[in-house]
Design a protein around this motif. Structure first.
Motif, short mmCIF file in Angstrom:
data_model
loop_
_atom_site.label_atom_id
_atom_site.label_comp_id
_atom_site.label_asym_id
_atom_site.label_seq_id
_atom_site.Cartn_x
_atom_site.Cartn_y
_atom_site.Cartn_z
N ASP A 151 -44.74 -17.55 21.86
CA ASP A 151 -45.38 -19.18 21.96
C ASP A 151 -43.66 -19.65 22.35
OD1 ASP A 151 -46.18 -21.80 22.22
OD2 ASP A 151 -45.84 -22.43 20.31
N ARG A 167 -42.80 -21.43 26.09
CA ARG A 167 -42.12 -22.60 26.10
C ARG A 167 -40.41 -23.31 26.53
NH1 ARG A 167 -43.19 -25.10 20.50
NH2 ARG A 167 -42.04 -26.70 21.42
N PHE A 168 -40.25 -22.13 26.12
CA PHE A 168 -38.74 -22.76 26.77
C PHE A 168 -37.95 -21.55 27.70
CE2 PHE A 168 -38.61 -24.09 22.46
CZ PHE A 168 -38.57 -25.28 22.43
N ASP A 169 -39.06 -21.02 28.76
CA ASP A 169 -38.42 -20.61 30.08
C ASP A 169 -38.15 -19.33 29.66
OD1 ASP A 169 -40.48 -22.03 30.78
OD2 ASP A 169 -39.26 -22.87 31.79
N ARG A 196 -35.45 -19.15 27.75
CA ARG A 196 -34.20 -18.92 27.24
C ARG A 196 -33.80 -18.86 25.32
NH1 ARG A 196 -35.87 -23.45 30.52
NH2 ARG A 196 -34.63 -23.96 32.82
N ILE A 241 -31.73 -18.85 23.38
CA ILE A 241 -30.58 -19.39 22.98
C ILE A 241 -30.92 -20.40 22.26
CG2 ILE A 241 -28.29 -20.40 22.49
CD1 ILE A 241 -26.96 -18.48 24.75
N VAL A 242 -32.25 -21.03 23.19
CA VAL A 242 -33.20 -22.16 22.96
C VAL A 242 -34.34 -22.18 21.35
CG1 VAL A 242 -34.09 -24.55 23.29
CG2 VAL A 242 -32.29 -23.33 24.95
N ASP A 300 -33.34 -21.24 18.75
CA ASP A 300 -32.36 -23.04 18.12
C ASP A 300 -33.64 -23.07 17.54
OD1 ASP A 300 -31.21 -25.04 17.68
OD2 ASP A 300 -32.22 -25.60 18.83
N ARG A 301 -34.63 -23.25 18.14
CA ARG A 301 -35.84 -23.85 17.77
C ARG A 301 -37.09 -22.88 16.83
NH1 ARG A 301 -35.60 -28.54 21.12
NH2 ARG A 301 -33.75 -28.87 21.10
N VAL A 332 -30.99 -14.00 18.12
CA VAL A 332 -30.98 -13.59 19.56
C VAL A 332 -31.42 -12.12 20.43
CG1 VAL A 332 -30.06 -14.50 21.11
CG2 VAL A 332 -29.24 -15.86 19.67
N LYS A 389 -35.27 -10.79 21.19
CA LYS A 389 -35.09 -10.55 22.24
C LYS A 389 -35.49 -8.94 22.59
CE LYS A 389 -31.27 -12.37 24.89
NZ LYS A 389 -29.40 -12.00 25.86
N GLU A 436 -25.89 -4.71 22.20
CA GLU A 436 -25.97 -5.78 22.70
C GLU A 436 -25.23 -7.07 21.41
OE1 GLU A 436 -26.78 -8.82 24.67
OE2 GLU A 436 -25.89 -6.90 26.25
N LYS A 454 -22.07 -8.76 20.98
CA LYS A 454 -22.15 -9.74 20.71
C LYS A 454 -21.01 -10.12 19.29
CE LYS A 454 -24.69 -12.71 22.47
NZ LYS A 454 -25.62 -13.25 22.07
N TYR A 479 -31.23 -28.46 27.10
CA TYR A 479 -32.02 -28.68 25.54
C TYR A 479 -31.10 -28.57 24.97
CZ TYR A 479 -36.32 -26.40 27.80
OH TYR A 479 -37.65 -26.29 28.52
N ILE A 530 -29.32 -28.29 21.33
CA ILE A 530 -28.80 -27.04 20.41
C ILE A 530 -29.10 -28.14 18.63
CG2 ILE A 530 -27.88 -24.77 19.04
CD1 ILE A 530 -29.35 -24.26 22.12
N SER A 532 -29.67 -27.28 15.70
CA SER A 532 -29.27 -27.00 14.16
C SER A 532 -27.55 -26.35 14.85
CB SER A 532 -29.86 -25.58 14.68
OG SER A 532 -29.55 -24.40 15.71
N ASP A 552 -24.37 -19.83 19.87
CA ASP A 552 -24.07 -18.77 20.31
C ASP A 552 -22.93 -18.14 21.24
OD1 ASP A 552 -26.20 -15.14 19.91
OD2 ASP A 552 -25.20 -16.15 22.25
N ALA A 553 -22.12 -16.46 20.71
CA ALA A 553 -21.04 -16.34 21.88
C ALA A 553 -21.00 -16.55 22.94
CB ALA A 553 -21.04 -14.98 21.38
#
Ligand SMILES: Nc1ncnc2c1ncn2[C@@H]1O[C@H](COP(=O)(O)OP(=O)(O)O)[C@@H](O)[C@H]1O
Lengths: 464, 428
Positions: free
Chosen positions: A154, A158-160, A162, A164-165, A168-169, A180, A184, A223, A227, B195, B197, B199, B336-337
């Motif tokens: 979902d 909603r956030f296509d 993204r 990272i977003v 966040d949500r 993240v 993914k 990844e 990171k 958007y 962020i 948090s 995020d980095a």
């Protein structure tokens, strides 16, 4: 043009010339020269004066500046040929909306109502979907519940994508916190599985190459590591960064010093090998027996090439590495005297001239040596004298080079000793006598030893 | 919108309104315009509707919204400077904002009434309304606002956007780290692809109000009296640093404490705007003393030059742990980095306090000192102070007049069908 015609009093055919005025006043084009012909200019009167007396409508010029009153109510400029097109505040619906809401905007009255143009920008990412049974059949995971997976899909929609977003949500109240990369990994896994078992591929993760499905594979482990590295890189404290910087600077210094030392070693080796080569030329047989053991003779033939540079030590850059060369044939050293040149007759004394490559200082030094040895600087150039004299001077040049090198190393050794003592107060560095040459002994020392000392890292590394 | 050659231009205006409610003021105006129509103080004077024989009162006064009939002891609400700044007995100053979001909805309704009737002068049902909100606005507050707009004002459509996102848009960016220095607080909010962020957003209470409070303390310590300007009848011209000579006005009795304090706060703010300046580097007496002073005359007539004090005053905004630069660092650090380089490359400064002389330079400097050396730091601030102050509103004005945005509105139909629950989905 009109002005010229005016001046020459030539009547103009009633042309409708397009001027700004004619556009502005449109149809009310003034009819000029209707009555102008009444008064002719008397002979000898200036045109300007005449114009003051008689203008087109024969009025006298005004005595006071007057307002004709017309200037203030000029008719509006007609700039276009057509009528202005009307704009209206009109309702429209947007096909990108699902609710057929009606909004209003300005549009030309004449514009036919076509589809709302901005609807074409309504692009959506296609996200794979699955049914309950499909989930149970293919997508079950120990780590992810179906509710959580649904939530992920979902959010992806909603956030296509993204991520990272999405991260966040993420609903942290209902589900546990995930990175993240976790999100993914799950998403691309699902895409991969579904595109294998279902027919419609999702454009963004599946590409068709030569009719063969290629599924995007997400390497989560890699990844995560990346990171983590990135995070560490960014989270360095100021002190850490500074330390790293100083370390790098130190490293550079060390390398520069190492290079310098290598260069010196090579220079020295060349000198030595040349000296060696000289003796080798003198007694070839001796070299054949034991000469090969010393490293100096090995590189002697390389040295020949570079001896010019020895004069300017600084210029010498990284030398090529030493190679073992068997044939030790040294017929030349010190100064290379040119062979007979050109044709025709020449003086034999020409052969005794030092070549131009030998610097002034060196020439002076050689002459000084010769004087010390009580030898004429310009002896009578017989055949044999010429030959011997040249050889002597060549050897002298070499000897001078060696002497210079020796003193500079001597100096460096002392400097290092002082440095050592300064760094370790109370201690003295006893330099083994074998290294501690005095210039008198230098010639008698075995050459191999000198090289060893300079090349060995021992004492130098203390200072770094 | 679309050109003759089939080109499609970005704008399509549908008569939308943009509201940017802040702690200090509410900005309201039409989308596609470059400044808000009105910047109204975010306070409302509430007082008894008793008539005082006052010059302004006699004229039929448009600025006063009446809560009910003019009879009895009904309360009247006084909105906007021309009304609030009149000394009225019993008028209390109240604000509808709390902690960055609307708190007192009854008062806020009065404010919206005023906006529609006196600023926009057009019925609310004709205009879609775009509201800005702080990132930490709670869900009940958002839903309440939607409800108010759709049910009371019959707005054809409604949308809510985070003010940090809009400030980024106003600076032409969709990814930015927005540093907003407002009245009650300073905040740093990362924005990625439009958007916010949530948090990673951080805030500190060091804002314009804090500065005004510090100014008050400073003037007290200097034994300079800030006389309320409304109490001065006349004053005499005096020499610098001389005792002020003035006569006091006859004021109506019963002026409330809250009103007097509000008026004084405005004066301290005014003092800050005129006198305070941010030094480029942390305060140093010697450097600050070298800068020419600024002359300021107080309402009572007292006047003097302010030298190093005006730099010292603003140092309270750059405290080590809560200063603007620190906020940016922690906000970026919480992201995020992968996003950090982009954020550091687009730090956007906005908000009313950033209009303070020297503020953007100081922040840029502090950031340069703190930013990780592995990132390229770029700080943006709109050149004009007005643009910075109204950044969020401007962003809203841009967004609401973009053709492709018109599909985003929550229309009244959608609201009727889906209720306010869809707000979270539609306005992320
Ligand atoms: N020119 C200026 N110089 C200094 N401070 C200013 C200036 N203009 C506005 N401010 C301050 O900015 C603050 C208002 O900022 P604003 O962003 O409008 O706050 P909010 O968004 O909370 O309403 C006030 O404290 C005001 O004193």
């Amino acid at each position: 043009m009109a002005d010229i015609l005016d001046i020459l009093d030539i009547e103009q055919p009633g042309t409708a010339e397009i001027t700004r005025d004619s556009i502005l006043h449109g149809d009310k084009m003034k009819k000029k020269y209707v009555t102008a012909k009444a008064a002719r200019r008397p002979e000898g009167m200036h045109r300007e004066v005449f114009a003051l007396l008689y203008n087109d409508n024969k009025d006298l010029p005004p005595l006071l500046p007057t307002d004709t009153g017309k200037a203030y109510k000029q008719t509006k400029a007609k700039l276009g040929m057509r009528k202005v097109r009307k704009w209206v505040w009109a309702p429209f619906t947007n096909p990108a909306r699902k609710d057929n809401a009606v909004f209003y905007h300005w549009k030309r009255k004449t514009d036919e109502s076509k589809e709302y143009p901005f609807a074409q920008f309504n692009k959506q990412v296609s996200i794979p979907s699955y049914s309950e049974s499909e989930y149970n059949q293919y997508l079950k995971s120990e780590d992810w519940s179906q509710a959580e997976t649904d939530h992920l899909m979902d959010l992806c929609q909603r956030f296509d994508l993204r991520f990272i977003v999405i991260h966040d949500r993420w609903d942290r109240a209902a589900f546990r916190d995930r990175s993240v990369e976790d999100l993914k990994e799950r998403y691309y896994n699902i895409c991969g599985i579904l595109s294998k078992v279902k027919t419609n591929p999702w454009s963004n993760t599946v590409t068709m190459v030569n009719g063969e499905k290629r599924v995007y594979h997400y390497d989560a482990e890699h990844e995560r590591k990346r990171k983590e590295q990135l995070r560490r890189l960014f989270d360095r404290t100021k002190e850490q960064i500074e330390e790293e910087q100083t370390l790098l600077a130190e490293l550079k210094k060390i390398e520069a010093r190492k290079r310098e030392r290598e260069r010196k070693t090579q220079d020295l080796q060349k000198l030595i090998s040349r000296a060696d080569g000289n003796s080798a030329a003198a007694n070839q047989t001796a070299i054949a027996n034991d000469g090969m053991n010393t490293p100096s003779t090995v590189s002697s033939s390389i040295a020949r090439r570079h001896d010019r540079k020895l004069h300017k030590k600084k210029l010498a850059s990284q030398q090529r590495p030493m190679r073992a060369i068997e044939t030790v044939t040294v017929e030349w050293s010190g100064i290379k005297f040119p062979e007979a040149r050109g044709t025709g007759v020449w003086l034999r004394s020409q052969r005794m001239k030092l070549p131009p490559g030998v610097g002034q200082r060196k020439t002076k030094a050689i002459e000084q040596e010769l004087r010390l040895m009580n030898i004429d600087v310009a002896p009578t150039p017989t055949e044999s004298i010429c030959k011997h004299f040249n050889e002597l001077r060549s050897d002298l040049a070499l000897a001078l080079d060696l002497k210079n090198a020796l003193t500079s190393y001597e100096f460096e050794l002392q400097a290092l000793r002082h440095q050592y003592e300064a760094l370790n107060p109370g201690k003295t560095l006893t330099i083994p006598p074998s290294i501690c040459n005095t210039s008198a002994e230098a010639d008698t020392k075995p050459l191999g030893e000198i090289i060893d000392v300079v090349g060995s890292p021992g004492s130098h590394n203390n200072t770094i | 919108m679309s050109g003759p050659n089939g080109m499609l231009y970005g704008g399509d205006e549908i008569g939308a309104l943009v509201f940017d409610p802040g702690h200090h003021s509410l900005r309201v105006g039409y989308a596609q315009e470059d400044t808000p129509k009105a910047d109204i103080p975010a306070v409302i004077g509430v007082g008894p509707a008793t008539h005082i024989p006052d010059a302004e009162e006699k004229v039929p006064d448009g600025n006063i919204t009446q809560s009910a009939a003019k009879t009895g002891n009904e309360l009247r609400h006084y909105i906007d400077v021309t009304e609030i700044h009149v000394p009225r007995p019993g008028m209390e100053i109240q604000t509808y904002m709390k902690d960055g979001q609307v708190d007192n909805w009854d008062l806020f309704e009065k404010m919206l009434d005023y906006c529609y009737s006196k600023v926009i002068r057009s019925p609310s049902e004709h205009h879609p309304a775009l509201f800005t909100e702080a990132v930490w606005t709670t869900r009940p507050a958002r839903e309440k606002l939607a409800e108010l707009l759709f049910e009371k004002y019959q707005a054809p459509a409604f949308f809510l956007v985070k003010n940090a996102v809009l400030a980024a848009f106003a600076n032409g960016k969709s990814t930015a780290l927005v540093l907003d220095a407002g009245a009650s607080q300073t905040s740093a909010v990362p924005v990625i692809d439009g958007y916010a962020i949530v948090s990673a957003a951080v805030r500190s209470p060091l804002g314009g109000d804090h500065l005004a409070a510090q100014a008050k303390i400073m003037l007290n310590n200097m034994h300079i009296q800030m006389l309320p300007i409304y109490s001065i009848q006349s004053k005499e011209v005096i020499r610098e640093r001389e005792r002020a000579k003035y006569t006091l006005k006859n004021l109506p009795a019963g002026l409330t404490q809250s009103w007097q304090q509000y008026m004084l706060k405005r004066q301290y703010e005014d003092f800050c705007h005129c006198v305070a300046q941010v030094s480029e580097n942390p305060y140093e007496e010697r450097v600050a003393a070298a800068v020419p002073g600024v002359h300021h005359e107080f309402p009572g007539g007292y006047h003097q030059d302010f030298g190093p004090e005006r730099f010292k005053l603003t140092e309270c905004l750059f405290e080590q742990t809560m200063g603007a630069a620190q906020l940016v660092c922690s906000a970026a650090g919480a992201c995020d980095a992968d996003a950090r380089p982009a954020l550091w490359g687009g730090v956007v400064a906005c908000g009313g306090l950033s209009a303070l002389a020297g503020w953007p330079d100081r922040v840029a400097r502090e950031l340069a000192a703190r930013a990780p050396s592995s990132h390229r730091l770029k700080t943006h601030a709109a050149p004009s102070p007005q643009e910075r102050r109204f950044a969020a509103w401007l962003g809203g004005s841009i967004l609401a007049s973009i053709g492709s945005f018109q599909q985003m509105w929550i229309s009244s139909q959608e609201y009727d069908e889906g209720g306010k629950g869809q707000l979270e989905r539609k306005c992320p």
